[in-house]
Design an enzyme around this catalytic site. Structure first.
Site, PDB file in Angstrom:
ATOM      1  N   HIS A 145       6.750   4.931  -9.410  1.00  0.00           N
ATOM      2  CA  HIS A 145       5.679   4.559  -8.488  1.00  0.00           C
ATOM      3  C   HIS A 145       5.945   4.901  -7.029  1.00  0.00           C
ATOM      4  O   HIS A 145       5.018   4.973  -6.235  1.00  0.00           O
ATOM      5  CB  HIS A 145       5.299   3.070  -8.644  1.00  0.00           C
ATOM      6  CG  HIS A 145       6.202   2.119  -7.914  1.00  0.00           C
ATOM      7  ND1 HIS A 145       7.295   1.548  -8.486  1.00  0.00           N
ATOM      8  CD2 HIS A 145       6.163   1.647  -6.652  1.00  0.00           C
ATOM      9  CE1 HIS A 145       7.900   0.762  -7.624  1.00  0.00           C
ATOM     10  NE2 HIS A 145       7.233   0.803  -6.481  1.00  0.00           N
ATOM     11  N   ASP A 187      -0.869 -33.524  -9.726  1.00  0.00           N
ATOM     12  CA  ASP A 187      -0.324 -32.499 -10.627  1.00  0.00           C
ATOM     13  C   ASP A 187       0.974 -31.895 -10.106  1.00  0.00           C
ATOM     14  O   ASP A 187       1.264 -30.736 -10.349  1.00  0.00           O
ATOM     15  CB  ASP A 187      -1.370 -31.404 -10.888  1.00  0.00           C
ATOM     16  CG  ASP A 187      -1.726 -30.647  -9.622  1.00  0.00           C
ATOM     17  OD1 ASP A 187      -1.413 -31.145  -8.522  1.00  0.00           O
ATOM     18  OD2 ASP A 187      -2.312 -29.558  -9.731  1.00  0.00           O
ATOM     19  N   ASP A 212       5.493  -4.432  -8.574  1.00  0.00           N
ATOM     20  CA  ASP A 212       6.131  -3.779  -7.427  1.00  0.00           C
ATOM     21  C   ASP A 212       6.253  -4.799  -6.289  1.00  0.00           C
ATOM     22  O   ASP A 212       7.313  -5.000  -5.696  1.00  0.00           O
ATOM     23  CB  ASP A 212       5.252  -2.575  -7.037  1.00  0.00           C
ATOM     24  CG  ASP A 212       5.552  -1.987  -5.675  1.00  0.00           C
ATOM     25  OD1 ASP A 212       6.740  -1.913  -5.313  1.00  0.00           O
ATOM     26  OD2 ASP A 212       4.591  -1.580  -4.996  1.00  0.00           O
ATOM     27  N   GLU A 229       5.466   8.783  -2.447  1.00  0.00           N
ATOM     28  CA  GLU A 229       5.521   8.241  -1.092  1.00  0.00           C
ATOM     29  C   GLU A 229       6.914   8.374  -0.472  1.00  0.00           C
ATOM     30  O   GLU A 229       7.046   8.773   0.674  1.00  0.00           O
ATOM     31  CB  GLU A 229       5.124   6.755  -1.159  1.00  0.00           C
ATOM     32  CG  GLU A 229       5.054   6.072   0.178  1.00  0.00           C
ATOM     33  CD  GLU A 229       3.649   6.034   0.725  1.00  0.00           C
ATOM     34  OE1 GLU A 229       2.813   6.795   0.218  1.00  0.00           O
ATOM     35  OE2 GLU A 229       3.418   5.253   1.658  1.00  0.00           O
ATOM     36  N   ASP A 230       7.934   8.051  -1.218  1.00  0.00           N
ATOM     37  CA  ASP A 230       9.260   7.915  -0.616  1.00  0.00           C
ATOM     38  C   ASP A 230      10.235   9.035  -0.952  1.00  0.00           C
ATOM     39  O   ASP A 230      11.286   9.138  -0.337  1.00  0.00           O
ATOM     40  CB  ASP A 230       9.876   6.566  -1.025  1.00  0.00           C
ATOM     41  CG  ASP A 230       9.098   5.408  -0.419  1.00  0.00           C
ATOM     42  OD1 ASP A 230       8.874   5.434   0.798  1.00  0.00           O
ATOM     43  OD2 ASP A 230       8.704   4.495  -1.166  1.00  0.00           O
ATOM     44  N   HIS A 278      14.900  -0.631  -6.753  1.00  0.00           N
ATOM     45  CA  HIS A 278      13.539  -1.189  -6.666  1.00  0.00           C
ATOM     46  C   HIS A 278      12.616  -0.715  -7.804  1.00  0.00           C
ATOM     47  O   HIS A 278      12.070  -1.549  -8.533  1.00  0.00           O
ATOM     48  CB  HIS A 278      12.954  -0.893  -5.283  1.00  0.00           C
ATOM     49  CG  HIS A 278      11.494  -1.152  -5.181  1.00  0.00           C
ATOM     50  ND1 HIS A 278      10.945  -2.413  -5.326  1.00  0.00           N
ATOM     51  CD2 HIS A 278      10.447  -0.308  -4.988  1.00  0.00           C
ATOM     52  CE1 HIS A 278       9.632  -2.324  -5.208  1.00  0.00           C
ATOM     53  NE2 HIS A 278       9.300  -1.059  -5.004  1.00  0.00           N
TER      54      HIS A 278
HETATM   55 MN    MN Z   1       7.433   0.065  -4.460  1.00  0.00          MN
END
Ligand code: MN
Length: 540
Positions: free
Chosen positions: A87, A274, A153, A91-92, A63
């Site tokens: 990034h 369009d 992301d 958090e992870d 990811h």
């Molecule tokens: Mn992410």
């Protein structure tokens, strides 16, 4: 462009070998320092996510790796690509921000932290306050680079949404449609907006998706042969008129955008002109008008459908000439005429100005350019009024008096003269956002307050009756004192009691003029009643 190719769509779902060379090879002109920095970020993130797995079964690192590839594909600076790689490590993977600071310096650490914080802004299913949520989102970002990373992301997450458990899928899909895609749109990142929308549309509204797909196919929406035929014919005609320096591209309308338009047009697809567009890209603005003359000479235009977004750019900075013409086969087609620079901006918007430019690509230059890009669609008059309004701190919900998105007006630092070449924050800093916080009621309504506001300010912002009877407050589910300083994203609950009343102490804890005025009013009234009363008590 990499994030938008079929190859990128395949790699989003099926991981490649995840080699750093894949990222580096997407960059047009990386310096030795860029290569070194990106490689360090790559090794760091890969190590930290080691052993972690995504819902798809792929290694977690897949990811951030794709996020970094998207950023590289649109030629973002090396530091932003590193932020893409890092990034999710806070958090992870439980990495302390200090560790990032020690390895990569203040700027990258600050960006990673900001991207992490954005992850806490959640869609709560309250459509009527989506605009406030967008503001909250923008406030949390404060630096547009953060937003660009966050959008990339989200783009990868949108493309892998089918792997995510069903109970989470709808929230992520709606969040993408209601918050991320409109932000991409407001930043002029048309390609990102479209990819986000079409990626999550089937998950957000499955029945509508099927319905729109059928209407689209029945109308020959996928008939690329017709499009190719018209395309060829048009190229020949334009060339025959002596215009040689141009190139063209076809585009078919995205299904989500078609869905929104069908809703507005009573589901009558013949009212939508369009679905197909041909883009004609020429060297100069003058050429745009010349091409317009040529095509109107070949095919009759539909009256009232020629739009000059060159003379009058859209609020998000979009520039092009649009016209709809009858193609002679019973159908119509939209033509979009623009220069190369306009084309780049139409696709990548503000990010097109950060794009690494080998020739004169100083970071400062890119930032200045971005600044002027934003400024060009903010009328000076509104800009000044908007700032005054925002800084007065007394009006929680501002009316939007113009087409220019209100919050974007605040994204430019008011002090243009003080441009600091070293920090991006000082270039495009949202002065407004530095003075405002956005907090939630337990029901998910957003209240916009000045920084350092207390639960008292919050209560009065909801209603003076609630303010006048505050008995206590909960912040994020926990009891809190009335002088608690509220922070962005806090959920605040006010307990009321008929016996509770404003006091002089409340006056000192209140920050907004609104709360202070109500408290003063109350105190004055109660004084005029209380004075004789207390005098009477003394006698007793
Ligand atoms: Mn992410």
């Amino acid at each position: 462009m990499y994030p938008f190719t079929d190859e990128a769509k395949r790699a989003a779902v099926t991981p490649t070998e995840l080699r750093v060379e894949e990222i580096l090879s997407l960059l047009h002109t990386p310096s030795k320092a860029d290569i070194k920095l990106i490689t360090r970020g790559y090794e760091f993130a890969k190590g930290k996510h080691n052993g972690q797995v995504r819902y798809s079964g792929a290694p977690y690192f897949h990811h951030p790796f794709e996020t970094a590839k998207y950023l590289a594909g649109i030629q973002m600076p090396a530091s932003m690509i590193v932020v893409g790689l890092l990034h999710d490590v806070v958090e992870d993977a439980g990495v302390a921000p200090e560790e990032i600071r020690a390895h990569f310096g203040d700027d990258i650490a600050m960006l990673v932290e900001s991207v992490t914080k954005l992850g806490t802004v959640r869609y709560r299913g309250m459509k009527r306050h989506v605009e406030s949520l967008r503001k909250l989102f923008a406030a949390t970002a404060r630096d547009i680079r953060v937003m660009v990373v966050k959008l990339m992301d989200r783009l990868h997450n949108a493309r892998t949404l089918h792997f995510v458990p069903e109970h989470k899928r709808e929230r992520i899909a709606l969040e993408t449609l209601e918050i991320y895609a409109p932000i991409a749109d407001r930043l002029g990142m048309g390609l990102v907006k479209r990819e986000l929308e079409d990626g999550v549309f089937p998950h957000a509204y499955p029945a509508e998706y099927k319905k729109v797909s059928k209407i689209f196919n029945d109308a020959g929406g996928g008939d690329l042969k017709r499009l190719a035929r018209i395309h060829r014919h048009m190229r020949e005609k334009i060339a025959a008129h002596g215009l040689t320096q141009f190139h063209t591209a076809c585009r078919v309308k995205g299904l989500y955008s078609l869905f929104r338009k069908l809703e507005r047009k009573n589901w009558d697809i013949t009212q939508i002109f369009d679905i197909w567009a041909l883009r004609i890209i020429v060297p100069t603005a003058a050429d745009c008008y010349a091409v317009l003359g040529v095509v109107h000479g070949i095919w009759p235009p539909l009256p009232g459908r020629t739009k000059d977004y060159l003379a009058f750019p859209k609020p998000n900075g979009y520039r092009s000439i649009h016209t709809t013409v009858l193609t002679g086969d019973g159908g119509v087609i939209e033509l979009q005429i623009r220069t190369e620079a306009m084309h780049r901006e139409a696709q990548l918007g503000i990010a097109s100005h950060f794009a690494y430019k080998g020739q004169r690509g100083s970071v400062r230059g890119a930032h200045r350019h971005a600044l002027s890009w934003i400024r060009q669609f903010i009328p000076a008059r509104l800009w000044v009024e908007g700032m005054g309004n925002a800084l007065s701190g007394s009006t929680p919900h501002h009316a939007t008096e113009s087409g220019a998105p209100e919050w974007i007006r605040y994204m430019v630092d008011a002090h243009e003269g003080d441009v600091n070449p070293h920090t991006f924050l000082n270039d495009i800093k949202a002065d407004f956002f530095n003075h405002r916080i956005f907090v939630f009621t337990p029901r998910g309504d957003v209240i916009d307050l000045p920084i350092d506001s207390s639960p008292i300010d919050f209560a009065y912002a909801i209603h003076s009756d609630i303010g006048n009877h505050i008995a206590g407050a909960k912040v994020n589910g926990k009891m809190a004192t009335l002088n608690t300083r509220l922070k962005n994203g806090d959920i605040v609950e006010i307990m009321t009691s008929d016996k509770a009343h404003p006091s002089g102490k409340w006056l000192r804890m209140a920050k907004t003029t609104l709360a202070k005025r109500h408290i003063r009013n109350y105190l004055q009234k109660s004084m005029s009643h209380a004075a004789p009363l207390s005098a009477a008590r003394k006698k007793l």
